[in-house]
Write an enzyme that holds these catalytic residues in place. Structure first.
Site, PDB file in Angstrom:
ATOM      1  N   HIS A 281      53.501  43.128  60.411  1.00  0.00           N
ATOM      2  CA  HIS A 281      52.409  43.327  61.362  1.00  0.00           C
ATOM      3  C   HIS A 281      51.830  44.740  61.281  1.00  0.00           C
ATOM      4  CE1 HIS A 281      49.496  42.023  64.156  1.00  0.00           C
ATOM      5  NE2 HIS A 281      49.640  43.180  64.754  1.00  0.00           N
TER       6      HIS A 281
ATOM      7  N   ARG B 147      47.277  25.813  55.943  1.00  0.00           N
ATOM      8  CA  ARG B 147      46.905  26.873  55.019  1.00  0.00           C
ATOM      9  C   ARG B 147      47.769  26.741  53.764  1.00  0.00           C
ATOM     10  NH1 ARG B 147      49.767  32.422  57.370  1.00  0.00           N
ATOM     11  NH2 ARG B 147      48.872  33.261  55.452  1.00  0.00           N
ATOM     12  N   ARG B 148      47.466  27.494  52.729  1.00  0.00           N
ATOM     13  CA  ARG B 148      48.289  27.605  51.528  1.00  0.00           C
ATOM     14  C   ARG B 148      48.620  26.265  50.890  1.00  0.00           C
ATOM     15  NH1 ARG B 148      52.424  32.391  53.618  1.00  0.00           N
ATOM     16  NH2 ARG B 148      51.103  34.041  52.848  1.00  0.00           N
TER      17      ARG B 148
ATOM     18  N   TYR C 234      47.627  47.223  60.684  1.00  0.00           N
ATOM     19  CA  TYR C 234      46.988  48.410  61.271  1.00  0.00           C
ATOM     20  C   TYR C 234      46.819  49.514  60.234  1.00  0.00           C
ATOM     21  CZ  TYR C 234      47.514  45.605  65.324  1.00  0.00           C
ATOM     22  OH  TYR C 234      47.437  44.547  66.178  1.00  0.00           O
TER      23      TYR C 234
ATOM     24  N   HIS D  25      41.346  33.877  60.914  1.00  0.00           N
ATOM     25  CA  HIS D  25      41.566  35.120  61.680  1.00  0.00           C
ATOM     26  C   HIS D  25      41.580  36.328  60.746  1.00  0.00           C
ATOM     27  CE1 HIS D  25      43.670  38.143  64.080  1.00  0.00           C
ATOM     28  NE2 HIS D  25      44.678  38.120  63.224  1.00  0.00           N
ATOM     29  N   PHE D  26      42.348  36.233  59.659  1.00  0.00           N
ATOM     30  CA  PHE D  26      42.505  37.485  58.921  1.00  0.00           C
ATOM     31  C   PHE D  26      41.350  37.772  57.963  1.00  0.00           C
ATOM     32  CE2 PHE D  26      45.725  34.987  56.278  1.00  0.00           C
ATOM     33  CZ  PHE D  26      45.058  35.045  55.064  1.00  0.00           C
ATOM     34  N   HIS D  27      40.475  36.791  57.740  1.00  0.00           N
ATOM     35  CA  HIS D  27      39.275  37.165  56.980  1.00  0.00           C
ATOM     36  C   HIS D  27      38.273  37.908  57.862  1.00  0.00           C
ATOM     37  CE1 HIS D  27      40.899  34.618  53.775  1.00  0.00           C
ATOM     38  NE2 HIS D  27      40.165  35.389  52.993  1.00  0.00           N
TER      39      HIS D  27
HETATM   40 FE1  HAS Z   1      46.434  39.467  63.190  1.00  0.00          FE
HETATM   41  C1  HAS Z   1      48.286  36.924  61.759  1.00  0.00           C
HETATM   42  C2  HAS Z   1      47.799  38.756  66.237  1.00  0.00           C
HETATM   43  C3  HAS Z   1      44.680  42.094  64.593  1.00  0.00           C
HETATM   44  C4  HAS Z   1      45.606  40.588  60.063  1.00  0.00           C
HETATM   45  N1  HAS Z   1      46.854  38.850  61.283  1.00  0.00           N
HETATM   46  C5  HAS Z   1      47.611  37.781  60.907  1.00  0.00           C
HETATM   47  C6  HAS Z   1      47.646  37.698  59.483  1.00  0.00           C
HETATM   48  C7  HAS Z   1      46.916  38.763  59.006  1.00  0.00           C
HETATM   49  C8  HAS Z   1      46.416  39.479  60.149  1.00  0.00           C
HETATM   50  C9  HAS Z   1      46.686  39.129  57.553  1.00  0.00           C
HETATM   51  O1  HAS Z   1      50.200  37.226  67.319  1.00  0.00           O
HETATM   52  C10 HAS Z   1      48.329  36.604  58.669  1.00  0.00           C
HETATM   53  C11 HAS Z   1      49.703  36.960  58.191  1.00  0.00           C
HETATM   54  C12 HAS Z   1      50.229  35.812  57.353  1.00  0.00           C
HETATM   55  O2  HAS Z   1      49.783  35.681  56.199  1.00  0.00           O
HETATM   56  O3  HAS Z   1      51.013  35.011  57.852  1.00  0.00           O
HETATM   57  N2  HAS Z   1      46.237  40.229  65.071  1.00  0.00           N
HETATM   58  C13 HAS Z   1      46.854  39.782  66.174  1.00  0.00           C
HETATM   59  C14 HAS Z   1      46.420  40.551  67.325  1.00  0.00           C
HETATM   60  C15 HAS Z   1      45.536  41.492  66.848  1.00  0.00           C
HETATM   61  C16 HAS Z   1      45.442  41.289  65.442  1.00  0.00           C
HETATM   62  C17 HAS Z   1      46.851  40.373  68.738  1.00  0.00           C
HETATM   63  N3  HAS Z   1      45.354  41.022  62.473  1.00  0.00           N
HETATM   64  C18 HAS Z   1      44.738  42.004  63.209  1.00  0.00           C
HETATM   65  C19 HAS Z   1      44.129  42.966  62.340  1.00  0.00           C
HETATM   66  C20 HAS Z   1      44.397  42.540  61.058  1.00  0.00           C
HETATM   67  C21 HAS Z   1      45.162  41.325  61.164  1.00  0.00           C
HETATM   68  C22 HAS Z   1      43.396  44.184  62.804  1.00  0.00           C
HETATM   69  C23 HAS Z   1      44.021  43.144  59.754  1.00  0.00           C
HETATM   70  C24 HAS Z   1      43.280  44.214  59.586  1.00  0.00           C
HETATM   71  N4  HAS Z   1      47.762  38.089  63.871  1.00  0.00           N
HETATM   72  C25 HAS Z   1      48.228  38.009  65.139  1.00  0.00           C
HETATM   73  C26 HAS Z   1      49.290  36.991  65.200  1.00  0.00           C
HETATM   74  C27 HAS Z   1      49.426  36.468  63.928  1.00  0.00           C
HETATM   75  C28 HAS Z   1      48.466  37.169  63.111  1.00  0.00           C
HETATM   76  C29 HAS Z   1      50.082  36.581  66.363  1.00  0.00           C
HETATM   77  C30 HAS Z   1      50.409  35.373  63.474  1.00  0.00           C
HETATM   78  C31 HAS Z   1      49.740  34.046  63.424  1.00  0.00           C
HETATM   79  C32 HAS Z   1      50.679  32.990  62.868  1.00  0.00           C
HETATM   80  O4  HAS Z   1      51.168  32.172  63.643  1.00  0.00           O
HETATM   81  O5  HAS Z   1      50.939  32.985  61.649  1.00  0.00           O
HETATM   82  C33 HAS Z   1      44.860  42.566  67.677  1.00  0.00           C
HETATM   83  O6  HAS Z   1      45.138  43.843  67.135  1.00  0.00           O
HETATM   84  C34 HAS Z   1      43.379  42.354  67.786  1.00  0.00           C
HETATM   85  C35 HAS Z   1      42.733  43.290  68.791  1.00  0.00           C
HETATM   86  C36 HAS Z   1      41.249  43.381  68.617  1.00  0.00           C
HETATM   87  C37 HAS Z   1      40.325  43.243  69.571  1.00  0.00           C
HETATM   88  C38 HAS Z   1      38.848  43.364  69.233  1.00  0.00           C
HETATM   89  C39 HAS Z   1      38.178  44.601  69.834  1.00  0.00           C
HETATM   90  C40 HAS Z   1      36.791  44.730  69.332  1.00  0.00           C
HETATM   91  C41 HAS Z   1      36.299  45.808  68.636  1.00  0.00           C
HETATM   92  C42 HAS Z   1      34.899  45.725  68.093  1.00  0.00           C
HETATM   93  C43 HAS Z   1      34.012  46.868  68.501  1.00  0.00           C
HETATM   94  C44 HAS Z   1      32.603  46.640  68.038  1.00  0.00           C
HETATM   95  C45 HAS Z   1      31.919  47.481  67.222  1.00  0.00           C
HETATM   96  C46 HAS Z   1      30.572  47.060  66.768  1.00  0.00           C
HETATM   97  C47 HAS Z   1      32.464  48.763  66.738  1.00  0.00           C
HETATM   98  C48 HAS Z   1      40.693  42.968  70.980  1.00  0.00           C
HETATM   99  C49 HAS Z   1      37.085  47.038  68.403  1.00  0.00           C
HETATM  100  C50 HAS Z   1      29.492  47.781  67.484  1.00  0.00           C
HETATM  101  C51 HAS Z   1      28.196  47.358  66.933  1.00  0.00           C
HETATM  102  C52 HAS Z   1      27.042  47.430  67.600  1.00  0.00           C
HETATM  103  C53 HAS Z   1      25.831  46.946  66.951  1.00  0.00           C
HETATM  104  C54 HAS Z   1      26.932  47.942  68.957  1.00  0.00           C
END
Ligand code: HAS
Length: 585
Positions: free
Chosen positions: A248, A462-463, A252, A399-401
């Site tokens: 995990h 998947r996979r 980050y 999700h991860f794309h």
């Molecule tokens: Fe995840 C599975 C939970 C974030 C990547 N995640 C994965 C896998 C990958 C991955 C690669 O709890 C698959 C692993 C595998 O192959 O089995 N993930 C989370 C949670 C977050 C999260 C709670 N993941 C990420 C990030 C990744 C990533 C970041 C890569 C970079 N994830 C999971 C869980 C799994 C999981 C389970 C397991 C699933 C399973 O069962 O297999 C949090 O960190 C997300 C928090 C993010 C937010 C969004 C805030 C919004 C923002 C946007 C601001 C806007 C802007 C635009 C800047 C709450 C910051 C402004 C523009 C204007 C025009 C104004």
């Protein structure tokens, strides 16, 4: 949003004219290391993207002429390892080197040492890639169809694991290089606040040192001896747990360089300034503390992990949302500030004043927009009960794309349009292609990831190389699986096109003549609206934050790992699964 001292800070245009010499002239060696890292990152992107479209077309059944279903798993492994591990982390090596030299205002501590860590990473990446390619070419005695998560009981050729170990040692040494540069600076500046970009680099690396302990133990004590035949068996649960201890926080490690860009560079590209230096520091401290004690949220379905500790991981994960919510607030506030400086007005009308034709800005902003959706699907993943619905389905790649495949990858591509000229001294070529590219990526990802999420809800795993889920449509799932598969294929093809467009621009810039005079881009960044003087000093006390991080890791992992060892995880168990076999989903 107006600020009393707005007139005191340089506008982006002013700061560009103030900076007379290009980054490449001031810090030639840091620029060279950044170029080398970017060169490897972009090569990995090219090969990984090709593998991506090949496997997307194969698994959707749209075009199956290039690989067999057996080779699908080698291609999928290559796609994941080259993009998620090598593209992202080499890019991190480049941008952090740039950020440390730029924000400390000094040359690298030791050019020779920088080449050593780059060499470790490169040799490691090459060994691992050769092992994966062996699965595609029959005559070569290597194989590594273990997917990018490479945990047991799937087994790879030893050079796959040894390569990964060298690669990770390289990242550790890179961190040591940045810390040494910081200590040199600190000796001359005993009372100054750590410059924000360096602060982000140091906290990211401290998080990484803690996180990689898991994968180091897994690889050195279990996977390498096992693949060499020195030990007969490994315990799948213990080694998976050690993997996810790292698995995990590694996400980050991909995200924090994107946040580094969004906090420190994006406000300038939008025409404004960072809203709050203090909030940026709080966010990086929270990632340092909370990234690791959450790994069990990838193992909700694993028997053998006590339910209570899964619950601890879930609670920590919910706290871990905080730094991203803070980021959504701070980065959007900074962008809005920029838009209003450019004359933007109204509740939402300011959005129109943003420089959407500037590829570096458009790519980072679109990456942020997509990350909002990816973050919300992450929140769903993190809920223990709802995770049972989506685990191991196509929802997870959806999700991860959005996260690593867009928040990180699109930000890295977009900021290269701004950064690569600085480290080469060359003007960006093919600007028109660069302007279009973020939109092509965004459109492709919209189609692909939306369909992946929906297909996951319909139960498509998947996979798997076999697209045999034509008939599966459940109540509440709109549309058929065939339609979703087509969208995935079209989206994947657009993404490949987006990667090619990016690489064309980079290659053209690399081959261009070095320009004379000013480049039109400078590395100068305007100060934050609320700067470090308003940010509590305790935030820079990294020893305190590392101490808290370690305590949380011990709480989350101490008892479960001790129980696994007590249950005989270190004594011989089940025989290994032969190379190439796939874990039953
Ligand atoms: Fe995840 C599975 C939970 C974030 C990547 N995640 C994965 C896998 C990958 C991955 C690669 O709890 C698959 C692993 C595998 O192959 O089995 N993930 C989370 C949670 C977050 C999260 C709670 N993941 C990420 C990030 C990744 C990533 C970041 C890569 C970079 N994830 C999971 C869980 C799994 C999981 C389970 C397991 C699933 C399973 O069962 O297999 C949090 O960190 C997300 C928090 C993010 C937010 C969004 C805030 C919004 C923002 C946007 C601001 C806007 C802007 C635009 C800047 C709450 C910051 C402004 C523009 C204007 C025009 C104004």
């Amino acid at each position: 949003m107006a600020h009393a001292h707005d007139h005191d800070y340089p506008t982006p245009e002013e700061s560009e004219t103030r900076e007379r010499s290009a980054f490449v002239d001031r810090y030639p060696f840091a620029a060279r290391i950044t170029r080398l890292c970017f060169g490897v990152a972009f090569t990995a992107l090219g090969i990984g993207a090709l593998f991506g479209v090949v496997q997307a077309l194969h698994r959707t059944g749209v075009f199956r002429g290039l690989i067999s279903s057996g080779q699908y798993y080698s291609v999928l492994t290559g796609h994941g390892v080259l993009l998620a591990l090598f593209f992202t982390i080499f890019f991190l090596g480049g941008i952090f080197t740039w950020g440390v030299a730029r924000s400390l205002g000094q040359r690298l501590w030791s050019p020779r040492f920088s080449l050593v860590w780059f060499g470790f990473m490169l040799v490691g990446a090459l060994m691992t890639t050769v092992a994966i390619l062996g699965g595609l070419v029959g005559e070569i005695p290597f194989e590594a169809d273990v997917l990018y998560t490479f945990y047991a009981p799937l087994q790879a050729h030893p050079i796959f694991y040894i390569g990964l170990a060298l690669f990770i040692v390289g990242t550790w040494l890179a961190g040591a290089d940045w810390f040494r540069s910081y200590f040199t600076w600190r000796a001359d500046n005993p009372d100054a606040r750590i410059p924000l970009q360096t602060f982000m680099v140091l906290t990211t690396m401290l998080m990484w040192y803690i996180a990689t302990l898991g994968v180091a133990v897994e690889t050195i004590f279990f996977l390498i001896p096992w693949s060499l035949g020195i030990i007969g068996t490994v315990d799948p649960l213990l080694t998976r747990t050690l993997f996810w201890f790292f698995g995990h926080p590694v996400v980050y490690f991909w995200l924090m360089p994107a946040y580094f860009v969004w906090y420190t560079i994006l406000p300038k590209l939008a025409g404004g300034r960072l809203f709050s230096d203090a909030l940026a520091r709080v966010v990086f401290v929270l990632f340092l503390i909370l990234s690791t004690p959450v790994g069990f949220h990838h193992q909700y379905m694993d028997p053998g992990v006590p339910e209570g500790f899964k619950f601890v991981a879930m609670t920590n994960t919910m706290f871990l949302l905080l730094p991203s919510f803070l980021t959504a607030f701070t980065v959007v506030a900074s962008i809005e500030h920029g838009a209003r400086q450019r004359g933007g007005e109204g509740y939402l009308g300011w959005l129109k004043a943003l420089p959407w034709g500037r590829p570096a800005f458009a790519g980072c902003a679109l990456a942020g927009v997509m990350f909002a959706a990816g973050g919300f699907s992450g929140i769903i993943n993190a809920g223990m009960n709802i995770n049972y619905l989506i685990h191991n389905t196509l929802w997870v790649p959806g999700h991860f794309h959005l996260t690593v495949g867009t928040a990180s990858a699109l930000t890295f591509m977009a900021i290269s349009y701004w950064l690569y000229p600085q480290v080469t001294g060359k003007r960006l070529q093919f600007r028109g292609i660069a302007q279009l590219q973020p939109y092509v990526w965004f459109g492709g990802m919209l189609l692909m990831s939306n369909a992946m999420h929906r297909a996951g809800l319909a139960g498509v795993p998947r996979r798997t190389a076999e697209p045999e889920y034509e008939q599966v449509v459940y109540d509440g799932v709109v549309g058929g699986v065939a339609e979703m598969r087509l969208q995935i294929a079209i989206g994947g093809t657009l993404l490949f096109l987006g990667a090619l467009m990016f690489l064309t621009v980079m290659l053209g810039t690399w081959l261009a003549e070095r320009g004379r005079g000013r480049l039109g881009v400078s590395s100068a960044l305007p100060p934050a609206l609320s700067g470090p003087e308003e940010s509590p000093r305790v935030l820079d006390d990294v020893r305190l934050w590392v101490g808290i991080a370690v305590v949380l890791v011990v709480i989350a992992y101490g008892v479960p790992i001790a129980t696994m060892v007590g249950d005989g995880a270190l004594t011989p168990g089940a025989p290994p699964v032969p190379v190439g076999a796939l874990l039953p989903l």
